[in-house]
Write an enzyme that holds these catalytic residues in place. Structure first.
Site, short mmCIF file in Angstrom:
data_model
loop_
_atom_site.label_atom_id
_atom_site.label_comp_id
_atom_site.label_asym_id
_atom_site.label_seq_id
_atom_site.Cartn_x
_atom_site.Cartn_y
_atom_site.Cartn_z
CE1 TYR A 5 4.36 -4.64 -11.24
CE2 TYR A 5 3.90 -4.96 -8.92
CZ TYR A 5 3.46 -4.76 -10.20
OH TYR A 5 2.13 -4.66 -10.44
CG ASN A 56 3.19 -0.21 2.75
OD1 ASN A 56 2.76 -1.23 2.22
ND2 ASN A 56 4.33 0.36 2.41
N GLY A 57 2.04 -2.91 4.65
CA GLY A 57 2.80 -4.09 5.02
C GLY A 57 1.88 -5.23 5.39
N GLY A 63 -1.39 1.28 -4.90
CA GLY A 63 -2.65 0.65 -4.52
C GLY A 63 -3.83 1.31 -5.18
CG ASP A 73 7.93 -6.14 -13.82
OD1 ASP A 73 7.42 -7.03 -13.12
OD2 ASP A 73 7.26 -5.37 -14.54
CB CYS A 100 -0.87 0.04 1.25
SG CYS A 100 -1.91 -1.42 1.45
#
Ligand SMILES: *[C@@H]1O[C@H](CO)[C@@H](O)[C@H](O)[C@H]1NC(C)=O
Ligand SMILES: *[C@@H]1O[C@H](CO)[C@@H](O)[C@H](O)[C@H]1NC(C)=O
Length: 510
Positions: A265, A105-106, A31, A374, A2
């Site tokens: 990426y 985020n995570g 996101g 990628d 995110c």
């Protein structure tokens, strides 16, 4: 995976929401599933607007008008195992103690034991499968332990120490305590990125920003910025025009291990994360890839190098330079394909890859083509691309991946697929070539990829998606739980939650 963002303005009569929205647009690539902004105005009131979709769709002009206050946070959600289409958008909120908001985020990897702890020990109800809701409630439970009428910075740092002690996984977070402060913290391995910056105003006072990528800070003229250290937290007071932020290394830096996937990426090429330029790592990936291809093919075996737009372009161009083979834009991307809705009785006549990419016959006809992407995940996209190259007349199709073979779960927030759906799962490179239907597949070696990214200070990365060894380890039963949730989510995609939620004390137009 995110994107998170937080801004506190020195001038409390200013409104932060427009700048948060601008920042969201710089983080949209992190996101597209859901977006949310929460702000804090006078008397500690919180306002929010969040919903499923892209930032520009969620944050309409009229909704933005309801977001008052000089301090706020934002979140862009990428779908992960625990956060399906029908779970809530972030930031998440709990009213007790003090009113706490959090954007995460995570991904946490000890959710089973955290859930038990919530239920049996601190008696907090968790209403979704989201690990972010767990994290917020854990933080709230730690704050509550002080049992004080008002908290101070030390209490917050102390509560975060408890969070660090109990959480396992990757987390870069921005949060707010109603009427008090904006906070940011990063996991002790620095798996997920987080930066902090300041912007000096003409009167000498400062605005502050927390963001997942440096590109946001730079674009908003937060010229002085740095990475938040792993295990470090920062508290920016609401009246940051008068009181400076306070930093604390809450727990010691564990071995710092940024996630390699950010460079391969995820991140924007113009971002610099942990002192590493994403763009330069991608150039380097092209060079190393070319060198390893030349061990098996000679440059006379390849007529043209074609990239799969957009992420792979940097790598492909440099790979072509190194090979001394012409680079061509063989695939043209349709920028306007967003989410497409397939009606229940409408057959999918054209694959999503073909709606997005078009092959130019002139660049493939009669040529031996090296296609560079990628990474290769499920292989469905790669397969279709290889088919398109052949249909356009390529006589040979080689397929190169800037990343090594992906054979394991990504457990820190980029939920790729069930391992069994990964095309390289339990397969050799030769078997993958056969499966994809191309003449040969080339993978970057992990060693080379690490060489592309490492610096004097950072030489190790989180690479579990390639090796199956994760820096934090995983709790027993976690991977099975992940698969269970994936299956559950797959079954309820159409059952989306209410599109928008502007519920939180949102009555700014009184
Ligand atoms: C950016 O901030 C610097 C001070 O750090 C200031 O001199 C400059 O004018 C600002 N630029 C813009 C475009 O606001
Ligand atoms: C891996 O592949 C081999 C044959 O290629 C097969 O015998 C084995 O069962 C596979 N293992 C798993 C876990 O799928």
């Amino acid at each position: 995976m995110c994107g998170v963002l937080g801004i506190a303005l020195a001038d409390q009569t200013n409104t932060v929401a427009p700048e948060l929205l601008d920042g969201c647009l710089f983080l949209q690539h992190r996101g597209q599933d859901a977006a949310g902004i929460a702000t804090c105005g006078d008397r500690g009131r919180l306002y929010q607007c969040k919903g499923n979709g892209m930032a520009r769709d969620v944050f309409t002009e009229s909704r933005m008008a309801g977001l008052v206050g000089s301090m706020g946070i934002a979140h862009m959600r990428y779908p992960t195992a625990g956060s399906s289409a029908n779970s809530e958008a972030q930031p998440f909120y709990v009213n007790s103690p003090y009113g706490v908001l959090l954007g995460h985020n995570g991904n946490l990897v000890n959710t089973l034991s955290l859930r038990r702890y919530m239920d049996e020990d601190v008696h907090r109800h968790i209403n979704t499968d989201s690990d972010s809701e767990l994290l917020l409630n854990l933080f709230a439970a730690e704050l509550e332990k002080h049992n004080k009428y008002r908290v101070n910075n030390d209490d917050i740092f102390h509560a975060l120490e408890g969070v660090y002690r109990q959480c396992r996984g990757g987390y870069a977070c921005v949060g707010m305590l109603a009427g008090y402060a904006m906070i940011g913290f990063r996991d002790p391995n620095g798996i997920r990125p987080l930066l902090f910056g300041e912007r000096t105003r003409p009167d000498g006072t400062k605005d502050y920003m927390l963001a997942s990528e440096s590109v946001v800070l730079k674009a908003h003229n937060f010229t002085k910025f740095r990475d938040v250290a792993p295990g470090e937290a920062v508290i920016v007071p609401k009246d940051c025009g008068r009181n400076p932020p306070e930093f604390k290394q809450v727990v010691p830096v564990n071995s710092i291990r940024p996630d390699l996937f950010e460079y391969v990426y995820f991140a924007r090429p113009d971002s610099v994360l942990d002192g590493i330029s994403v763009y330069h790592t991608r150039l380097e990936m092209g060079i190393k890839l070319a060198d390893s291809i030349l061990k098996e093919l000679s440059r006379e075996d390849i007529d043209v190098v074609v990239s799969v737009p957009d992420t792979a372009r940097t790598c492909a161009l440099e790979c072509a330079n190194r090979l001394q083979v012409p680079y061509r834009e063989g695939f043209v991307k349709n920028r306007y394909v967003g989410r497409t809705f397939i009606m229940p009785n409408q057959k999918e006549r054209v694959s999503s890859v073909r709606r997005k990419l078009n092959a130019m016959d002139s660049e493939f006809k009669g040529k031996r083509v090296l296609v560079v992407d990628d990474s290769i995940v499920r292989g469905t996209t790669s397969k279709e691309i290889i088919n398109m190259a052949k249909e356009a007349g390529a006589t040979k199709v080689y397929f190169a991946s800037a990343a090594p073979a992906i054979r394991y779960n990504h457990i820190y927030g980029i939920d790729l697929a069930d391992t069994k759906q990964l095309v390289a799962y339990n397969k050799t490179t030769e078997e993958v070539s056969v499966e994809l239907g191309c003449d040969k597949v080339f993978y970057q070696s992990l060693e080379d990829l690490i060489d592309c990214c490492k610096t004097d200070t950072i030489s190790k990365f989180e690479v579990g998606v390639f090796t199956g060894n994760y820096v934090t380890g995983v709790e027993d039963g976690y991977l099975q739980e992940l698969e269970r949730m994936r299956a559950l989510n797959a079954g309820c995609k159409s059952d989306a939650k209410a599109e928008f939620d502007i519920g939180l004390y949102n009555s700014a137009d009184f």
